[in-house]
Design an enzyme around this catalytic site. Structure first.
Site, PDB file in Angstrom:
ATOM      1  N   CYS A  48     138.994  54.962 126.898  1.00  0.00           N
ATOM      2  CA  CYS A  48     137.679  54.318 126.810  1.00  0.00           C
ATOM      3  C   CYS A  48     136.551  55.313 126.586  1.00  0.00           C
ATOM      4  CB  CYS A  48     137.411  53.486 128.060  1.00  0.00           C
ATOM      5  SG  CYS A  48     137.417  54.428 129.603  1.00  0.00           S
ATOM      6  N   GLU A  91     133.765  48.513 134.358  1.00  0.00           N
ATOM      7  CA  GLU A  91     133.983  49.759 133.626  1.00  0.00           C
ATOM      8  C   GLU A  91     134.423  49.367 132.224  1.00  0.00           C
ATOM      9  OE1 GLU A  91     132.919  52.341 134.848  1.00  0.00           O
ATOM     10  OE2 GLU A  91     132.793  51.784 136.950  1.00  0.00           O
TER      11      GLU A  91
END
Length: 469
Positions: free
Chosen positions: A245, A211
């Site tokens: 993010c 991720e």
């Protein structure tokens, strides 16, 4: 823990996993419940530790995103587990044969979690790991040492050492951790570090879920209310000071929007932060001095190369070293040679790239590494579909930002440079399971008989069947 003892730890956990066999549903649900209790029963300590690690982060942000969001994923796994664990019967071409898919635990899963949401990005994947019947080892970030040490103290109070362990340490420990012979490894962090993790895991052929991040674009059109768009963008861009993010990394819009965008942005910052940030309890500090200096370098580089900086709010300066806070800042007249347009920002800085049409924005997105998320504001259904079909990203949100990560039934993950694989909900259960094909042969074994010699008659019969089709 001494990094030299890590292989022995993994081997011990795997041996217990093999000896005890695949855990029943009640054991899995109990592990999920204990993870939930750990978070809820110790939330005040955990939120205080996170606040101390950041220098300042409002407790509500941690409660909402680190504690309650994690609890929601754990609860969802508990409620859906009996359905997820069912054997999946599939059709087959032979009478009397039984064919199915059984979802089996992988074994011992390593979780490398980052600093920006130190509980969510550890316990979020853990929900899928535990639901799938695995054991886990978490390596939390060394940039949130108080939170990491507290987890190391709390986990043994809720879990046997062969169910869940915490490994703390610096980057060297992290490197050693990523080279262990796990049955699966999930890493959340930067693309640069993700490459090292994948390379290390490959030595043991460990499958990985990465991720990562990248630069998540926002595209604005005239077919959506600009004030609403600005408010939704800046809500997320200033939450956790943009240290997310999937925060909007840059906006693409026509130059004619600039003055109205600025007006709405200033008004909105005044509405929710009162125009001030450095002494504001609701505004988060940058995680450490290194990241603080990096963000200021991005601004200095952009300004030196011709960008125009506009700080939102009423502060007389952009940053405050004492509180380690940086005021939300719009960056206009950006060019691709600026660092701010090359690196993932991870802070409250928002570049504005003026493009006149959506097709130009689509072309720009497609010329760059695939982002973890893309955001498109347009009220027309046909154009929403057009944008979706023409761009590739880990996730897409239309007329908002970051919403997809809050919906447990949607997969969360990247593509290309922004990641490999996805989790959340059933997608996490399946990501951390092995889908084993199981066949029970029929009494007459037709599929077996057709492979036996002699083949002459079988060949003629097969040719005739093909000629008739």
């Amino acid at each position: 823990m001494d990094q030299h003892n890590l292989p022995q730890m993994i081997d011990e956990m795997r041996q217990v996993h093999i000896q005890e066999g695949f855990p029943r549903i009640d054991i899995r649900m109990d592990r999920l419940e204990r993870a939930k209790k750990l978070l809820l029963e110790n939330r005040d300590q955990l939120l205080a530790a996170i606040n101390a690690d950041f220098g300042h982060r409002n407790a509500y942000q941690g409660l909402a995103t680190d504690v309650l969001a994690s609890v929601a994923l754990l609860d969802n796994a508990k409620h859906q587990l009996s359905e997820w664990m069912k054997r999946e019967v599939v059709s087959n071409p032979f009478d009397g044969m039984k064919t199915e898919i059984q979802y089996q635990p992988l074994g011992v899963v390593g979780i490398i979690s980052p600093w920006n949401f130190p509980l969510n990005l550890a316990f979020g994947p853990l929900a899928g790991v535990f639901a799938a019947g695995n054991r886990a080892v978490i390596k939390p970030s060394e940039l949130t040492p108080r939170t990491s040490e507290l987890l190391a103290q709390l986990v043994p109070q809720y879990f046997d050492k062969n169910e869940l362990r915490i490994v703390t340490g610096d980057a060297d420990v992290g490197a050693a951790f990523s080279s262990l012979a796990f049955d699966h490894l999930i890493f959340t962090g930067s693309t640069t570090v993700g490459k090292h993790v994948m390379r290390a895991a490959a030595e043991n052929l460990v499958p990985v879920t990465l991720e990562l991040g990248g630069k998540s674009p926002v595209v604005l059109t005239e077919h959506f209310d600009l004030k609403t768009a600005v408010e939704r963008i800046l809500t997320v861009k200033t939450f956790n000071a943009g240290q997310i993010c999937i925060a909007p990394d840059y906006v693409m819009m026509p130059e004619s929007f600039n003055s109205v965008f600025i007006e709405h942005a200033q008004n909105f910052m005044q509405d929710i932060y009162g125009g001030g940030f450095f002494a504001n309890d609701d505004f988060t500090s940058i995680i450490n001095d290194k990241h603080f200096a990096r963000l200021l370098t991005l601004l200095e580089d952009a300004k030196a190369k011709g960008a125009t900086l506009l700080t939102l709010g009423q502060e007389s300066k952009i940053s405050d070293q004492t509180t380690r806070k940086i005021a939300p800042t719009l960056v206009f007249d950006v060019t691709d040679d600026m660092l701010i347009m090359q690196e993932e920002i991870f802070g409250p800085l928002l570049p504005i790239k003026n493009l006149q049409c959506v097709d130009d924005a689509i072309a720009y997105i497609n010329e760059h590494p695939r982002p973890l998320a893309a955001y498109y504001f347009d009220g027309r259904a046909d154009q929403q579909q057009y944008f979706s079909e023409k761009t590739i990203s880990g996730g897409l949100v239309i007329n908002d930002v970051m919403t997809h990560v809050m919906i447990d039934s949607l997969p969360f993950g990247g593509i290309g440079a922004s990641g490999i694989g996805a989790y959340h909900g059933i997608h996490g259960f399946r990501r951390f399971s092995h889908a084993k094909a199981v066949v029970i042969q029929s009494v007459n074994g037709e599929s077996n008989q057709r492979l036996r010699a002699p083949y002459a008659e079988k060949f003629v019969a097969t040719q005739a069947m093909l000629n008739q089709s």
